[in-house]
Design a protein around this motif. Structure first.
Motif, PDB file in Angstrom:
ATOM      1  N   TYR A 119     -12.607   7.109 -10.000  1.00 44.41           N
ATOM      2  CA  TYR A 119     -12.788   6.382  -8.994  1.00 44.41           C
ATOM      3  C   TYR A 119     -12.509   5.179  -9.874  1.00 44.41           C
ATOM      4  O   TYR A 119     -12.845   5.044 -11.189  1.00 44.41           O
ATOM      5  N   GLY A 120     -11.726   4.256  -9.259  1.00 41.70           N
ATOM      6  CA  GLY A 120     -11.022   3.308  -9.344  1.00 41.70           C
ATOM      7  C   GLY A 120     -10.377   2.147  -9.226  1.00 41.70           C
ATOM      8  O   GLY A 120     -11.052   2.289  -7.848  1.00 41.70           O
ATOM      9  N   ALA A 121      -9.580   1.196  -9.678  1.00 39.73           N
ATOM     10  CA  ALA A 121      -9.005  -0.086  -8.635  1.00 39.73           C
ATOM     11  C   ALA A 121      -7.499  -0.032  -9.234  1.00 39.73           C
ATOM     12  O   ALA A 121      -7.335   0.065  -9.966  1.00 39.73           O
ATOM     13  N   ASP A 122      -6.881  -0.025  -8.336  1.00 38.18           N
ATOM     14  CA  ASP A 122      -5.064  -0.023  -8.998  1.00 38.18           C
ATOM     15  C   ASP A 122      -5.053  -1.081  -9.856  1.00 38.18           C
ATOM     16  O   ASP A 122      -4.156  -1.168 -10.403  1.00 38.18           O
ATOM     17  N   TRP A 123      -5.511  -2.508  -9.487  1.00 36.49           N
ATOM     18  CA  TRP A 123      -5.541  -3.206  -9.992  1.00 36.49           C
ATOM     19  C   TRP A 123      -6.694  -2.961 -12.152  1.00 36.49           C
ATOM     20  O   TRP A 123      -5.429  -3.874 -12.788  1.00 36.49           O
ATOM     21  N   CYS A 124      -6.600  -2.329 -11.795  1.00 39.88           N
ATOM     22  CA  CYS A 124      -7.246  -1.920 -13.376  1.00 39.88           C
ATOM     23  C   CYS A 124      -6.452  -1.375 -14.385  1.00 39.88           C
ATOM     24  O   CYS A 124      -6.025  -0.084 -13.660  1.00 39.88           O
ATOM     25  N   ILE A 125      -6.028  -1.726 -15.170  1.00 39.86           N
ATOM     26  CA  ILE A 125      -5.307  -1.329 -15.820  1.00 39.86           C
ATOM     27  C   ILE A 125      -6.009   0.108 -16.368  1.00 39.86           C
ATOM     28  O   ILE A 125      -5.188   0.981 -16.968  1.00 39.86           O
ATOM     29  N   ASP A 126      -7.137   0.250 -17.241  1.00 39.75           N
ATOM     30  CA  ASP A 126      -7.934   1.407 -17.908  1.00 39.75           C
ATOM     31  C   ASP A 126      -7.885   2.417 -16.331  1.00 39.75           C
ATOM     32  O   ASP A 126      -7.234   3.454 -16.770  1.00 39.75           O
ATOM     33  N   CYS A 127      -7.683   2.062 -15.551  1.00 43.88           N
ATOM     34  CA  CYS A 127      -7.553   3.019 -14.041  1.00 43.88           C
ATOM     35  C   CYS A 127      -5.899   3.580 -14.114  1.00 43.88           C
ATOM     36  O   CYS A 127      -5.866   4.801 -14.197  1.00 43.88           O
ATOM     37  N   ARG A 128      -4.984   2.626 -14.276  1.00 47.71           N
ATOM     38  CA  ARG A 128      -4.283   3.632 -13.940  1.00 47.71           C
ATOM     39  C   ARG A 128      -3.637   4.324 -15.040  1.00 47.71           C
ATOM     40  O   ARG A 128      -2.494   5.485 -15.169  1.00 47.71           O
ATOM     41  N   ILE A 129      -4.092   3.804 -16.618  1.00 44.28           N
ATOM     42  CA  ILE A 129      -3.402   4.732 -17.777  1.00 44.28           C
ATOM     43  C   ILE A 129      -4.601   6.546 -17.508  1.00 44.28           C
ATOM     44  O   ILE A 129      -3.996   7.327 -17.911  1.00 44.28           O
ATOM     45  N   THR A 130      -5.134   6.197 -16.932  1.00 47.08           N
ATOM     46  CA  THR A 130      -6.458   7.832 -16.631  1.00 47.08           C
ATOM     47  C   THR A 130      -5.632   8.094 -15.986  1.00 47.08           C
ATOM     48  O   THR A 130      -5.253   9.389 -16.201  1.00 47.08           O
ATOM     49  N   ARG A 131      -5.030   7.853 -14.561  1.00 45.66           N
ATOM     50  CA  ARG A 131      -4.066   8.362 -13.890  1.00 45.66           C
ATOM     51  C   ARG A 131      -3.135   9.005 -13.977  1.00 45.66           C
ATOM     52  O   ARG A 131      -2.281   9.824 -14.142  1.00 45.66           O
ATOM     53  N   ARG A 132      -2.427   7.944 -14.952  1.00 40.96           N
ATOM     54  CA  ARG A 132      -0.768   8.228 -15.771  1.00 40.96           C
ATOM     55  C   ARG A 132      -0.388   9.273 -16.498  1.00 40.96           C
ATOM     56  O   ARG A 132      -0.193  10.713 -16.255  1.00 40.96           O
ATOM     57  N   TYR A 133      -2.007   9.504 -17.209  1.00 42.41           N
ATOM     58  CA  TYR A 133      -2.495  10.782 -18.246  1.00 42.41           C
ATOM     59  C   TYR A 133      -2.829  11.977 -17.556  1.00 42.41           C
ATOM     60  O   TYR A 133      -1.767  13.009 -17.432  1.00 42.41           O
ATOM     61  N   LEU A 134      -3.413  11.939 -16.736  1.00 38.64           N
ATOM     62  CA  LEU A 134      -3.534  12.815 -15.657  1.00 38.64           C
ATOM     63  C   LEU A 134      -2.204  13.784 -14.684  1.00 38.64           C
ATOM     64  O   LEU A 134      -1.796  14.869 -14.534  1.00 38.64           O
ATOM     65  N   ASP A 135      -1.664  12.577 -14.435  1.00 40.35           N
ATOM     66  CA  ASP A 135      -0.255  12.852 -13.319  1.00 40.35           C
ATOM     67  C   ASP A 135       0.714  13.651 -14.888  1.00 40.35           C
ATOM     68  O   ASP A 135       1.272  14.648 -14.465  1.00 40.35           O
ATOM     69  N   GLY A 136       0.550  12.745 -16.146  1.00 42.30           N
ATOM     70  CA  GLY A 136       1.451  13.668 -16.581  1.00 42.30           C
ATOM     71  C   GLY A 136       0.862  14.822 -17.656  1.00 42.30           C
ATOM     72  O   GLY A 136       2.167  15.678 -17.379  1.00 42.30           O
ATOM     73  N   ALA A 137       0.081  15.384 -16.926  1.00 43.90           N
ATOM     74  CA  ALA A 137      -0.495  16.724 -17.906  1.00 43.90           C
ATOM     75  C   ALA A 137      -1.034  17.667 -16.607  1.00 43.90           C
ATOM     76  O   ALA A 137      -0.944  18.078 -16.787  1.00 43.90           O
ATOM     77  N   GLY A 138      -0.276  17.096 -15.371  1.00 44.80           N
ATOM     78  CA  GLY A 138      -0.333  17.955 -14.096  1.00 44.80           C
ATOM     79  C   GLY A 138      -1.527  18.531 -13.352  1.00 44.80           C
ATOM     80  O   GLY A 138      -1.167  19.261 -13.217  1.00 44.80           O
ATOM     81  N   ILE A 139      -2.296  17.794 -14.076  1.00 46.24           N
ATOM     82  CA  ILE A 139      -3.968  17.702 -13.694  1.00 46.24           C
ATOM     83  C   ILE A 139      -4.162  16.790 -12.225  1.00 46.24           C
ATOM     84  O   ILE A 139      -4.183  16.127 -11.513  1.00 46.24           O
ATOM     85  N   ALA A 140      -4.763  18.229 -11.106  1.00 47.33           N
ATOM     86  CA  ALA A 140      -5.335  17.347  -9.805  1.00 47.33           C
ATOM     87  C   ALA A 140      -6.561  16.503 -10.093  1.00 47.33           C
ATOM     88  O   ALA A 140      -7.334  17.425 -10.849  1.00 47.33           O
ATOM     89  N   TYR A 141      -6.269  15.946  -9.441  1.00 46.58           N
ATOM     90  CA  TYR A 141      -7.495  15.576  -9.277  1.00 46.58           C
ATOM     91  C   TYR A 141      -8.113  14.404  -7.492  1.00 46.58           C
ATOM     92  O   TYR A 141      -6.353  14.005  -7.012  1.00 46.58           O
ATOM     93  N   ARG A 142      -8.431  14.476  -7.225  1.00 49.80           N
ATOM     94  CA  ARG A 142      -8.689  12.753  -6.375  1.00 49.80           C
ATOM     95  C   ARG A 142      -9.250  11.961  -6.654  1.00 49.80           C
ATOM     96  O   ARG A 142      -9.994  11.437  -7.957  1.00 49.80           O
ATOM     97  N   TYR A 143      -8.602  10.819  -6.167  1.00 50.62           N
ATOM     98  CA  TYR A 143      -8.368   9.384  -6.658  1.00 50.62           C
ATOM     99  C   TYR A 143      -9.006   8.589  -6.010  1.00 50.62           C
ATOM    100  O   TYR A 143      -8.849   8.845  -4.318  1.00 50.62           O
ATOM    101  N   VAL A 144      -9.861   7.883  -5.403  1.00 56.01           N
ATOM    102  CA  VAL A 144     -10.797   7.361  -4.871  1.00 56.01           C
ATOM    103  C   VAL A 144     -10.518   5.497  -5.464  1.00 56.01           C
ATOM    104  O   VAL A 144     -11.293   4.952  -6.072  1.00 56.01           O
ATOM    105  N   ASP A 145     -10.277   4.860  -4.326  1.00 57.84           N
ATOM    106  CA  ASP A 145      -9.995   3.573  -4.541  1.00 57.84           C
ATOM    107  C   ASP A 145     -10.856   2.539  -4.006  1.00 57.84           C
ATOM    108  O   ASP A 145     -11.380   2.561  -3.015  1.00 57.84           O
ATOM    109  N   LEU A 146     -11.686   1.651  -4.973  1.00 63.25           N
ATOM    110  CA  LEU A 146     -13.180   1.505  -5.096  1.00 63.25           C
ATOM    111  C   LEU A 146     -12.816   0.162  -4.009  1.00 63.25           C
ATOM    112  O   LEU A 146     -13.509  -0.293  -3.253  1.00 63.25           O
ATOM    113  N   LYS A 147     -12.331  -0.258  -4.056  1.00 58.24           N
ATOM    114  CA  LYS A 147     -11.323  -1.278  -3.373  1.00 58.24           C
ATOM    115  C   LYS A 147     -11.039  -0.820  -1.653  1.00 58.24           C
ATOM    116  O   LYS A 147     -12.058  -2.543  -0.880  1.00 58.24           O
ATOM    117  N   HIS A 148     -11.739   0.084  -0.919  1.00 58.22           N
ATOM    118  CA  HIS A 148     -10.991   0.538  -0.318  1.00 58.22           C
ATOM    119  C   HIS A 148     -12.274   1.325   0.728  1.00 58.22           C
ATOM    120  O   HIS A 148     -12.513   1.736   1.200  1.00 58.22           O
TER     121      HIS A 148
END
Length: 87
Positions: free
Chosen positions: A14-43
């Protein structure tokens, strides 16, 4: 009774595109090839309301299929939580 978050069938961020920590978390998961569901709290007002009702005000909030809830996790905390669930 304190509201809790539902236990997902897939790792959920659960995050928001404007959030730096959210982008870091997603970058880690993407880089590790870990599947996840992203919920953009703005929407997703319902998910934002659910997190607020449960007392979570910082993002990202990561929920695991094993029921762990991580708030603003570091890469190491994510790796440790995922490894402990895989064991």
């Amino acid at each position: 009774m304190t509201p809790t978050l539902p236990i997902p069938d897939q790792l959920t961020v659960y995050g928001a595109d404007w959030c730096i920590d959210c982008r870091i978390t997603r970058r880690y998961l993407d880089g590790a090839g870990i599947a996840y569901r992203y919920v953009d709290l703005k929407h997703d007002a319902a998910s934002q309301a659910m997190l607020t009702a449960a007392g979570y005000f910082a993002i990202p909030v990561v929920t695991t299929p094993g029921g762990k809830v991580l708030i603003e996790p570091s890469d190491r905390q994510l790796a440790d939580a995922l490894a402990s669930e895989a064991a």
